[in-house]
Design a protein around this motif. Structure first.
Motif, PDB file in Angstrom:
ATOM      1  N   UNK A  52     -27.207 -30.321  83.435  1.00 54.53           N
ATOM      2  CA  UNK A  52     -26.815 -29.961  82.060  1.00 54.53           C
ATOM      3  C   UNK A  52     -27.264 -31.046  81.093  1.00 54.53           C
ATOM      4  N   UNK A  53     -27.610 -30.651  79.882  1.00 54.61           N
ATOM      5  CA  UNK A  53     -27.965 -31.636  78.846  1.00 54.61           C
ATOM      6  C   UNK A  53     -27.436 -31.251  77.475  1.00 54.61           C
ATOM      7  N   UNK A  54     -26.443 -30.376  77.436  1.00 57.27           N
ATOM      8  CA  UNK A  54     -25.856 -29.954  76.165  1.00 57.27           C
ATOM      9  C   UNK A  54     -24.438 -29.465  76.410  1.00 57.27           C
ATOM     10  N   UNK A  55     -23.636 -29.448  75.342  1.00 61.21           N
ATOM     11  CA  UNK A  55     -22.255 -28.958  75.413  1.00 61.21           C
ATOM     12  C   UNK A  55     -22.148 -27.531  74.873  1.00 61.21           C
ATOM     13  N   UNK A  56     -23.246 -26.800  74.884  1.00 60.23           N
ATOM     14  CA  UNK A  56     -23.267 -25.477  74.266  1.00 60.23           C
ATOM     15  C   UNK A  56     -22.282 -24.514  74.925  1.00 60.23           C
ATOM     16  N   UNK A  57     -21.975 -24.700  76.215  1.00 63.89           N
ATOM     17  CA  UNK A  57     -21.058 -23.782  76.904  1.00 63.89           C
ATOM     18  C   UNK A  57     -19.687 -23.771  76.247  1.00 63.89           C
ATOM     19  N   UNK A  58     -19.301 -24.882  75.621  1.00 62.81           N
ATOM     20  CA  UNK A  58     -17.973 -24.974  75.016  1.00 62.81           C
ATOM     21  C   UNK A  58     -17.924 -24.299  73.652  1.00 62.81           C
ATOM     22  N   UNK A  59     -19.080 -23.860  73.153  1.00 62.68           N
ATOM     23  CA  UNK A  59     -19.074 -23.094  71.904  1.00 62.68           C
ATOM     24  C   UNK A  59     -18.548 -21.680  72.147  1.00 62.68           C
ATOM     25  N   UNK A  60     -18.706 -21.175  73.357  1.00 62.02           N
ATOM     26  CA  UNK A  60     -18.299 -19.811  73.668  1.00 62.02           C
ATOM     27  C   UNK A  60     -16.949 -19.748  74.369  1.00 62.02           C
ATOM     28  N   UNK A  61     -16.509 -20.861  74.914  1.00 58.97           N
ATOM     29  CA  UNK A  61     -15.189 -20.911  75.542  1.00 58.97           C
ATOM     30  C   UNK A  61     -14.597 -22.289  75.288  1.00 58.97           C
ATOM     31  N   UNK A  62     -13.431 -22.322  74.646  1.00 58.97           N
ATOM     32  CA  UNK A  62     -12.841 -23.617  74.311  1.00 58.97           C
ATOM     33  C   UNK A  62     -11.416 -23.775  74.828  1.00 58.97           C
ATOM     34  N   UNK A  63     -10.955 -22.855  75.663  1.00 58.63           N
ATOM     35  CA  UNK A  63      -9.617 -22.964  76.252  1.00 58.63           C
ATOM     36  C   UNK A  63      -9.737 -22.836  77.769  1.00 58.63           C
ATOM     37  N   UNK A  64      -9.133 -23.779  78.458  1.00 57.75           N
ATOM     38  CA  UNK A  64      -9.204 -23.806  79.913  1.00 57.75           C
ATOM     39  C   UNK A  64      -7.810 -24.063  80.483  1.00 57.75           C
ATOM     40  N   UNK A  65      -7.406 -23.221  81.418  1.00 53.00           N
ATOM     41  CA  UNK A  65      -6.107 -23.377  82.054  1.00 53.00           C
ATOM     42  C   UNK A  65      -6.254 -23.227  83.560  1.00 53.00           C
ATOM     43  N   UNK A  66      -5.718 -24.197  84.287  1.00 51.06           N
ATOM     44  CA  UNK A  66      -5.766 -24.157  85.746  1.00 51.06           C
ATOM     45  C   UNK A  66      -4.738 -23.154  86.271  1.00 51.06           C
ATOM     46  N   UNK A  67      -4.892 -22.761  87.518  1.00 46.85           N
ATOM     47  CA  UNK A  67      -3.975 -21.810  88.126  1.00 46.85           C
ATOM     48  C   UNK A  67      -2.612 -22.446  88.395  1.00 46.85           C
ATOM     49  N   UNK A  68      -1.580 -21.592  88.409  1.00 49.29           N
ATOM     50  CA  UNK A  68      -0.231 -22.043  88.729  1.00 49.29           C
ATOM     51  C   UNK A  68      -0.060 -22.140  90.242  1.00 49.29           C
ATOM     52  N   UNK A  69       0.859 -22.993  90.653  1.00 47.72           N
ATOM     53  CA  UNK A  69       1.196 -23.072  92.065  1.00 47.72           C
ATOM     54  C   UNK A  69       1.970 -21.834  92.510  1.00 47.72           C
ATOM     55  N   UNK A  70       1.964 -21.571  93.802  1.00 43.23           N
ATOM     56  CA  UNK A  70       2.661 -20.392  94.337  1.00 43.23           C
ATOM     57  C   UNK A  70       4.139 -20.679  94.523  1.00 43.23           C
ATOM     58  N   UNK A  71       4.917 -19.625  94.504  1.00 43.39           N
ATOM     59  CA  UNK A  71       6.367 -19.713  94.665  1.00 43.39           C
ATOM     60  C   UNK A  71       6.708 -20.077  96.112  1.00 43.39           C
ATOM     61  N   UNK A  72       7.791 -20.826  96.271  1.00 46.47           N
ATOM     62  CA  UNK A  72       8.265 -21.149  97.608  1.00 46.47           C
ATOM     63  C   UNK A  72       8.768 -19.909  98.330  1.00 46.47           C
ATOM     64  N   UNK A  73       8.782 -19.947  99.671  1.00 47.91           N
ATOM     65  CA  UNK A  73       9.198 -18.802 100.459  1.00 47.91           C
ATOM     66  C   UNK A  73      10.413 -19.110 101.310  1.00 47.91           C
ATOM     67  N   UNK A  74      10.875 -18.124 102.071  1.00 50.38           N
ATOM     68  CA  UNK A  74      12.014 -18.355 102.967  1.00 50.38           C
ATOM     69  C   UNK A  74      11.604 -19.212 104.159  1.00 50.38           C
ATOM     70  N   UNK A  75      12.604 -19.564 104.981  1.00 49.25           N
ATOM     71  CA  UNK A  75      12.354 -20.385 106.175  1.00 49.25           C
ATOM     72  C   UNK A  75      11.698 -21.720 105.829  1.00 49.25           C
ATOM     73  N   UNK A  76      12.087 -22.267 104.669  1.00 48.17           N
ATOM     74  CA  UNK A  76      11.605 -23.590 104.228  1.00 48.17           C
ATOM     75  C   UNK A  76      10.094 -23.643 104.036  1.00 48.17           C
ATOM     76  N   UNK A  77       9.495 -22.501 103.744  1.00 45.66           N
ATOM     77  CA  UNK A  77       8.046 -22.473 103.545  1.00 45.66           C
ATOM     78  C   UNK A  77       7.692 -22.850 102.107  1.00 45.66           C
ATOM     79  N   UNK A  78       6.880 -23.863 101.984  1.00 47.56           N
ATOM     80  CA  UNK A  78       6.440 -24.306 100.657  1.00 47.56           C
ATOM     81  C   UNK A  78       5.333 -23.394 100.131  1.00 47.56           C
TER      82      UNK A  78
END
Length: 419
Positions: A52-78
Motif C-alpha cells: 500500500x502507498x496511500x490511505x485512500x481506502x479510508x475515504x470509503x470506510x471510516x468506521x471499524x468495529x471488532x467482533x464481540x466475544x461469545x457468551x459463556x455457556x453451561x458446565x463452566x464453559x467459557x
C-alpha cells in the motif's frame, strides 16, 4: 487517487456476557452454579502492508468495529474470544488520537502492528459468585464494552531521495526519465498535485526510491499554494535533490526561497544532504546562463550539476551522486513513541447534572458498571445500588434535591428514584 490524511473511528469488541446457570444432572439434585465466563472482545489493530502507498481506502470506510466475544455457556464453559480486526495501512503511517493529540505510533516496518482499540473483557459467570452463605447465586456480569477512539492517520512517504523545487522545474520529468513512474507532465505550474514514487535501477546492486514532491512556493509552510500538505513527505527522505528551473527569472532566488521554506517547516530538513541541479541545460539560453549560476552557487559552498530531464543529459551522474551520498547519510529517525504519564482518573469521581426529565450522573465507573449489569436479576441490581451508595452518589442526589419518581440517567440507562 493519492490520500495522505484520514480520520477514522475505531471500537473494540464488547466482551461476551457471563452466564447464570445451575448444573443439571440426573441423580445430582444440587449441582450448584456452573455459568461460564464470556469471551474477550476483539482488538482493533493497524498492520503495515508494504504493497500500500496511500490511505485512500479510508475515504470509503471510516468506521471499524471488532467482533464481540461469545457468551459463556453451561458446565463452566467459557465463551469464545473474538478475533482481532486487522486494518492494513501503508508504511510511513503516523497514528495519533484525534481528540487528545497523543501520538500512538509510527508504523514504518512491514508487518508492524499497533493495537488502537482494545476489546472488553468477558463478564464473569455465576460460578464466581458462590459463597458459603450464598450457594445459589443468581448473579453474573455482562461483557465489558470495548475501547472507542477517533484516530488521525497521516502518511509520510518513505523514499531514499526527495526531489524538490519550484513549480514547473521539471521534477516529474526527471522522475519519469529515470524510473517507470508516469507522473503527469505539462508546461504549466502545479501540474503535480500529489507526490509520486519511482524506483531507479542504477545497476544490479544499486536502486534508489525517489519521491517527486509537488512544487513549492513562498509561504508553503503556512499553507500558500499547495501548502504544507506535502512537505511532510520530505521528512522521511535521507537525501534531497533540489532541482532548479533553468528558464526561471532568477534560479538563485528560487534556490534560497525553497531552502527557507524547508527550514521553516522543519529545521531538520536543512541538515539533510543536498544535491543541486540546474535543469533544461539542453536549451541554448540555459547554457548561456550556466557559468554564472554555477559560479554563484559555488560561492554558497554548493557544487551544482547541469542536467536535462527531457534529453536525459547528466541524469545518471546525478543519481550516482545521490547513491553515494545515501551511503553516508544517517538513517531517518523514527518518531519516538514515548510513554505518556497522566494523573490517574479517580474511580470514585462523579458529577451530577440537572437535565430535562431528571438527573444525569457522569461517572466512568458507574457507566461501565451499568453496562455490565444484568438488570433482569435482583442480585446484580442490588449490587449496583450498593455501588451508588458506596461512591456517595446517593447522598449527593439527595442534597441536590431529587424527588420520588425522578429519573436518573447513567450512561444509556434510565433508572427511577425510590426512597
Amino acid at each position: 487517487m493519492f490520500v495522505d490524511e484520514a480520520i477514522i473511528k475505531v471500537k473494540g469488541g464488547r466482551g461476551g456476557d457471563g452466564m447464570v446457570h445451575f448444573h443439571r444432572e440426573k441423580y445430582v439434585p444440587h449441582g450448584g452454579p456452573d455459568g461460564g465466563d464470556g469471551g474477550k472482545g476483539g482488538n482493533v489493530v493497524l498492520e503495515v502492508k508494504p504493497t500500500l502507498n496511500t490511505l485512500v481506502a479510508f475515504r470509503y470506510k471510516d468506521r471499524y468495529q471488532a467482533q464481540d466475544g461469545s457468551r459463556g455457556g453451561p458446565n463452566n464453559m467459557s465463551g469464545k474470544s473474538a478475533p482481532d480486526l486487522v486494518i492494513p495501512v501503508p508504511p510511513g503511517t503516523v497514528v495519533t488520537d484525534a481528540e487528545t493529540g497523543e501520538l500512538l505510533g509510527d508504523l514504518t516496518q512491514p508487518g508492524q502492528r499497533l493495537i488502537v482499540a482494545r476489546g472488553g473483557r468477558g463478564g464473569r459467570g455465576n460460578q464466581h459468585f458462590a459463597t458459603p452463605s450464598n450457594q445459589v447465586p443468581k448473579m453474573a456480569e455482562k461483557g465489558e464494552p470495548g475501547e472507542e477512539r477517533v484516530l488521525r492517520l497521516e502518511l509520510k512517504l518513505i523514499a531514499d531521495v526527495g526531489i524538490v523545487g519550484v513549480p514547473n522545474a521539471g521534477k516529474s520529468s526527471l522522475l519519469a526519465a529515470v524510473t517507470n513512474a508516469r507522473p503527469k507532465i505539462a508546461d504549466y505550474p502545479f501540474t503535480t498535485l500529489e507526490p509520486n514514487l519511482g524506483v531507479a535501477e542504477l545497476d544490479i546492486n544499486t536502486t534508489l526510491v525517489l519521491a517527486d514532491i509537488p512544487g513549492l512556493i513562498e509561504g508553503a509552510h503556512q499553507g500558500v499554494g499547495l501548502g504544507d500538505a506535502f512537505l511532510r513527505h520530505i521528512q522521511r527522505t535521507r537525501v534531497l535533490i533540489h532541482l532548479l528551473d533553468g528558464l526561471s527569472e532568477d534560479p538563485l532566488a528560487d534556490y534560497s526561497q525553497i531552502n527557507t521554506e524547508l527550514a521553516l517547516f522543519d529545521e531538520k530538513l536543512a541538515e539533510k544532504p543536498l544535491i543541486v541541479a540546474l535543469n533544461k541545460i539542453d536549451l541554448p539560453e540555459v547554457q548561456e546562463r550556466w557559468p554564472h549560476i554555477q559560479e554563484q552557487l559555488r560561492k554558497h559552498g554548493v557544487e551544482p550539476y547541469a542536467i536535462s530531464a527531457l534529453a536525459r543529459t547528466g541524469v545518471r551522474e546525478l543519481l550516482w551522486k545521490a547513491a553515494e551520498m545515501l551511503q553516508k547519510a544517517p538513517k531517518t529517525e523514527e518518531i519516538p513513541v514515548l510513554p505518556v504519564y497522566r494523573p490517574g482518573e479517580d474511580p470514585r469521581a462523579f458529577t451530577i447534572e440537572r437535565v430535562p426529565g431528571g438527573w444525569r450522573v457522569h461517572s466512568r465507573a458507574l457507566e461501565r458498571a451499568a453496562s455490565m449489569t444484568y438488570w433482569e436479576y435482583e442480585a446484580p441490581v442490588r449490587r449496583f445500588q450498593k455501588l451508588i451508595e458506596t461512591l456517595g452518589v446517593e447522598e449527593a442526589l439527595r442534597k441536590a434535591g431529587i424527588q420520588e419518581g425522578d429519573s436518573v440517567f447513567i450512561g444509556d440507562y434510565e433508572l427511577e428514584w425510590q426512597d
